[in-house]
Each structure stands twice: as C-alpha cells, then as structure tokens.
Design a protein around this motif. Structure first.
Motif, PDB file in Angstrom:
ATOM      1  N   GLY A  16       0.809  -1.208   0.000  1.00 15.04           N
ATOM      2  CA  GLY A  16       0.000   0.000   0.000  1.00 15.04           C
ATOM      3  C   GLY A  16       0.839   1.252   0.000  1.00 15.04           C
ATOM      4  O   GLY A  16       2.049   1.216   0.112  1.00 15.04           O
ATOM      5  N   CYS A  44       2.466  -2.991  -5.227  1.00 12.50           N
ATOM      6  CA  CYS A  44       1.058  -2.760  -5.522  1.00 12.50           C
ATOM      7  C   CYS A  44       0.897  -1.669  -6.587  1.00 12.50           C
ATOM      8  O   CYS A  44      -0.090  -1.654  -7.306  1.00 12.50           O
ATOM      9  N   ARG A  64      -2.734  -5.479  -3.932  1.00 14.28           N
ATOM     10  CA  ARG A  64      -2.901  -4.348  -3.016  1.00 14.28           C
ATOM     11  C   ARG A  64      -3.936  -4.785  -1.995  1.00 14.28           C
ATOM     12  O   ARG A  64      -5.045  -5.167  -2.352  1.00 14.28           O
TER      13      ARG A  64
END
Length: 97
Positions: A16, A44, A64
């Motif tokens: 993230g 991600c 993600r």
C-alpha cells in the motif's frame, strides 16, 4: 531467474501507499542483501519500479490489500493481512500449510 545452492530468494513486498518512500526503502533493503540473497519485488503500484529493477531479479505487480473493511467484508474477503500471513509464512519462517 538465477538459482544458486545455499543462496535464498527473498520477496520484497509493498502492499500500500502511493508515494516513492516505500519503493526507496525496499531498494535500500535489496542493495543491502544483494550479495547474500536473490531479491524479487512485488509492488502494488509500479510507479517507481525502475528504482528496484537494478537490484532485483524481477519486479512485478503484486496485490494491493484494501484498507476499506466494510467493502472488503461485503465482498466476502478476509481481513487485511501481511504478505507473510497471506502466503502462509509464520514469524519463524516456516510455511503454515
């Protein structure tokens, strides 16, 4: 991907965030480990993948993990976890399959 007996392969994962900081942190880790292990990176977001490419055997799009609990639960998905938990690796480094 190179294979060398006795030289482990490490997955550097970024789940993230939208900035460059995560990629730079993983780059520093990959640089520090380069002589000891083979590194792969799962990101991600691929915005800063080029920072890791010189230091990793592969850099690829990873999952993600959502932080929106209500949307995740409504879709029937599990709670947020780390890559280690998601892939079945415990703190001790053994697989929990």
């Amino acid at each position: 991907m190179p294979v060398e007996v006795g030289r482990p392969r490490v997955l550097l994962a970024w789940e993230g965030g939208a900035g460059r900081g995560h990629a730079v942190t993983l780059k520093v880790i990959a640089q520090a480990l380069h002589d000891e292990v083979f590194c792969d990176a799962a990101l991600c977001r691929m915005d800063h993948a080029s920072e890791l490419q010189p230091h990793c055997d592969s850099v690829f799009q990873g999952a993600r993990l959502s932080v929106n609990r209500s949307r995740r639960e409504a879709a029937g998905n599990p709670h947020v976890a780390t890559w280690g938990i998601f892939s079945g690796i415990s703190i001790s480094g053994t697989r929990n399959f």
